[in-house]
Design a protein around this motif. Sequence first.
Motif, PDB file in Angstrom:
ATOM      1  N   VAL A  33       0.839  -1.196   0.000  1.00 55.46           N
ATOM      2  CA  VAL A  33       0.000   0.000   0.000  1.00 55.46           C
ATOM      3  C   VAL A  33       0.874   1.247   0.000  1.00 55.46           C
ATOM      4  CG1 VAL A  33      -1.830  -1.228   1.263  1.00 55.46           C
ATOM      5  CG2 VAL A  33      -0.166   0.149   2.523  1.00 55.46           C
ATOM      6  N   GLY A  34       0.245   2.364  -0.353  1.00 52.17           N
ATOM      7  CA  GLY A  34       0.961   3.638  -0.360  1.00 52.17           C
ATOM      8  C   GLY A  34       0.308   4.579  -1.347  1.00 52.17           C
ATOM      9  N   LYS A  40       4.682   1.405  -6.205  1.00 55.83           N
ATOM     10  CA  LYS A  40       4.098   0.084  -5.937  1.00 55.83           C
ATOM     11  C   LYS A  40       4.015  -0.771  -7.195  1.00 55.83           C
ATOM     12  CE  LYS A  40       0.180   1.709  -4.428  1.00 55.83           C
ATOM     13  NZ  LYS A  40       0.430   3.137  -4.780  1.00 55.83           N
ATOM     14  N   HIS A 196      -5.207  -0.084  -3.011  1.00 53.23           N
ATOM     15  CA  HIS A 196      -5.596   1.090  -2.223  1.00 53.23           C
ATOM     16  C   HIS A 196      -6.742   0.738  -1.278  1.00 53.23           C
ATOM     17  CE1 HIS A 196      -3.498   3.560  -5.368  1.00 53.23           C
ATOM     18  NE2 HIS A 196      -3.183   4.234  -4.291  1.00 53.23           N
ATOM     19  N   GLU A 198      -8.345  -0.426   1.815  1.00 55.29           N
ATOM     20  CA  GLU A 198      -7.950  -0.628   3.213  1.00 55.29           C
ATOM     21  C   GLU A 198      -8.533  -1.909   3.781  1.00 55.29           C
ATOM     22  OE1 GLU A 198      -8.961   2.825   5.437  1.00 55.29           O
ATOM     23  OE2 GLU A 198      -7.586   4.149   4.331  1.00 55.29           O
ATOM     24  N   ALA A 201      -6.228  -4.708   2.543  1.00 54.87           N
ATOM     25  CA  ALA A 201      -4.935  -4.620   3.234  1.00 54.87           C
ATOM     26  C   ALA A 201      -5.055  -5.071   4.689  1.00 54.87           C
ATOM     27  CB  ALA A 201      -4.396  -3.191   3.156  1.00 54.87           C
ATOM     28  N   THR A 207       1.264  -6.276   5.653  1.00 54.61           N
ATOM     29  CA  THR A 207       1.086  -5.092   4.815  1.00 54.61           C
ATOM     30  C   THR A 207       2.416  -4.354   4.703  1.00 54.61           C
ATOM     31  OG1 THR A 207      -1.229  -4.856   5.495  1.00 54.61           O
ATOM     32  CG2 THR A 207      -0.196  -2.940   4.488  1.00 54.61           C
ATOM     33  N   HIS A 209       4.205  -0.966   3.495  1.00 50.29           N
ATOM     34  CA  HIS A 209       3.887   0.440   3.228  1.00 50.29           C
ATOM     35  C   HIS A 209       5.023   1.075   2.425  1.00 50.29           C
ATOM     36  CE1 HIS A 209       0.436   0.633   6.059  1.00 50.29           C
ATOM     37  NE2 HIS A 209       1.123  -0.316   6.687  1.00 50.29           N
ATOM     38  N   VAL A 211       6.427   4.609   0.426  1.00 51.00           N
ATOM     39  CA  VAL A 211       6.350   6.058   0.244  1.00 51.00           C
ATOM     40  C   VAL A 211       7.612   6.488  -0.515  1.00 51.00           C
ATOM     41  CG1 VAL A 211       6.273   8.321   1.358  1.00 51.00           C
ATOM     42  CG2 VAL A 211       5.009   6.413   2.352  1.00 51.00           C
ATOM     43  N   GLN A 216       8.548   1.680   4.118  1.00 47.52           N
ATOM     44  CA  GLN A 216       8.568   2.305   5.431  1.00 47.52           C
ATOM     45  C   GLN A 216       8.691   1.253   6.532  1.00 47.52           C
ATOM     46  OE1 GLN A 216       8.437   5.928   5.632  1.00 47.52           O
ATOM     47  NE2 GLN A 216       9.057   5.272   3.577  1.00 47.52           N
TER      48      GLN A 216
END
Length: 218
Positions: A33-34, A40, A196, A198, A201, A207, A209, A211, A216
């Motif tokens: 996700v992000g 991604k 995307h 939620e 996820a 999950t 992440h 960015v 992350q």
Amino acid sequence: MIKLEGITRRFGSLEVLKGIDLEINRGEIVSIVGPSGAGKTTLLQIMGTLDRPDSGNVLIDDTNVNRMKEKALSAFRNKNIGFVFQFHQLLPEFTALENVMIPAFIAGVSTKEAENRALEILQFMGLTERATHKPNELSGGEKQRIAVARALINNPAVILADEPSGSLDTHNKEELHQLFFDLRNRFGQTFVIVTHDEGLAGITDRTIHMVDGMIQPV
């Protein structure tokens, strides 16, 4: 199962991936996700051997796919990796059954064997009665499940999905998400899903992440 080491990717002056290290275990269902532009889809394409990194290694079942030439890589991809996209990408002139069989034909499987395997998967998904229908005769949810069946036909170890429920309504999203877990339990595949959503996820085993081209820390 899948190991990424120091993966970088640039498009011109834009650095999309900035040294990705990631391991995914056999039988895991992992979501990535992000925000848009985080890298991604580029990461998923490199993981699926559709694109090559500028630097770093991609290992699938201890095979370093970066070292493979294109012909060998295409054969490896066809056998070991299944793909599900946001928009099903079914060929409109073929029936659901024929669409599912196409990757098996590319792998050199006989028509009878491919048909038997495709029918087995469609039966598991409750789509046997839709086998002879063309895509324009199927609902959105049915099309996407047919696309999943196509991804499964060669019994790949890995299924990579890019926003697989992005075009579906709430009911069909929930059915598709449950299907991933049912398939993992039945066939043992590893799933990596860019999303995307939620809700999806939140139910995956793990999950990731992203960015600005980096993973992350948890």
